[in-house]
Enzyme design. Structure first.
Site, PDB file in Angstrom:
ATOM      1  CG  ASP A  66      -2.055   0.816   1.303  1.00 37.75           C
ATOM      2  OD1 ASP A  66      -2.735   0.872   0.267  1.00 37.75           O
ATOM      3  OD2 ASP A  66      -2.339   1.434   2.342  1.00 37.75           O
ATOM      4  CG  HIS A 188       6.879  -6.099   5.701  1.00 43.58           C
ATOM      5  ND1 HIS A 188       7.327  -4.869   6.141  1.00 43.58           N
ATOM      6  CD2 HIS A 188       6.162  -5.866   4.579  1.00 43.58           C
ATOM      7  CE1 HIS A 188       6.899  -3.934   5.310  1.00 43.58           C
ATOM      8  NE2 HIS A 188       6.189  -4.507   4.352  1.00 43.58           N
TER       9      HIS A 188
END
Length: 222
Positions: A66, A188
């Site tokens: 995003d 991540h």
């Protein structure tokens, strides 16, 4: 429907631009702006990743989720922010891993255009966001579009290295033909992963793969 995107990608994705979901997506963005919503990144930068990395130049894909939702941060490249903006925590961790992996000093310069121009497609799965509202555009059709991008690369390119960081990115592995491409997976780089990203050595591994493929390795130093 006229979409302002780099020509090779415009040709590659022509069918997507004609699908009902894409018309709905564009209509939604116009309605958001008409209602006074601030959208990031600016309209001219929504397709910046494609502009800087034409389809025939893609060697590496780094998949984000995003755009940044803070003022001035999002610039159309996953993980990247403009030069005058401090590097966000995930990007700082990426730089730390590059330093530890390759032994090169990173300046902290947060604009990743240099990578994009070398064939690193810095692709967010969702290409827009409302200011201050993370994931606010995650269900408007962007993921269908970017899934088609990943599938196109998988079907029409060879020897591309996909770097999938975190569970969301890893969920896209099913779109990739692993007999034609390379997939490297890791946690991540966000601090929320408590350092699990560190030690993945994806940057040296990527360059080793590219060299084996007869492609020029990426100069990761910034």
């Amino acid at each position: 429907m006229e979409v302002k995107i780099e020509q090779s990608w415009k040709n590659a994705l022509a069918d997507e631009f004609e699908k009902p979901y894409f018309a709905s997506l564009v209509r939604f963005l116009h309605e958001e702006k008409a209602a006074g919503q601030r959208i990031y990144p600016p309209g001219s930068q929504i397709f910046k990743a494609f502009e800087l990395t034409p389809v025939d130049q893609v060697k590496v894909v780094i998949l984000g989720q995003d755009p940044y939702h803070g003022a001035g941060q999002a610039m159309g490249l996953s993980f990247s922010v403009p030069a005058n903006i401090p590097a966000p925590p995930s990007l700082k961790n990426i730089f730390k891993e590059i330093h530890d992996d390759l032994g090169i000093t990173m300046s902290g310069y947060p604009d990743l255009e240099k990578w994009a121009r070398q064939g690193v497609l810095l692709l967010n799965a969702v290409l827009t966001v409302r200011a201050g509202q993370p994931a606010s555009h995650s269900s408007i059709g962007w993921t269908e579009f970017t899934d088609a991008v990943i599938k196109y690369i998988s079907d029409h390119c060879t020897g591309v290295v996909f770097l999938l960081w975190g569970n969301f990115a890893r969920s896209k592995k099913a779109l990739i033909d692993t007999s034609r491409h390379y997939v490297l997976e890791a946690a991540h780089p966000s601090p929320l992963a408590r350092g699990a990203f560190f030690g993945c050595r994806h940057f040296s591994k990527t360059n080793e793969i590219l060299a084996r493929e007869g492609k020029t390795p990426i100069d990761w130093q910034l």
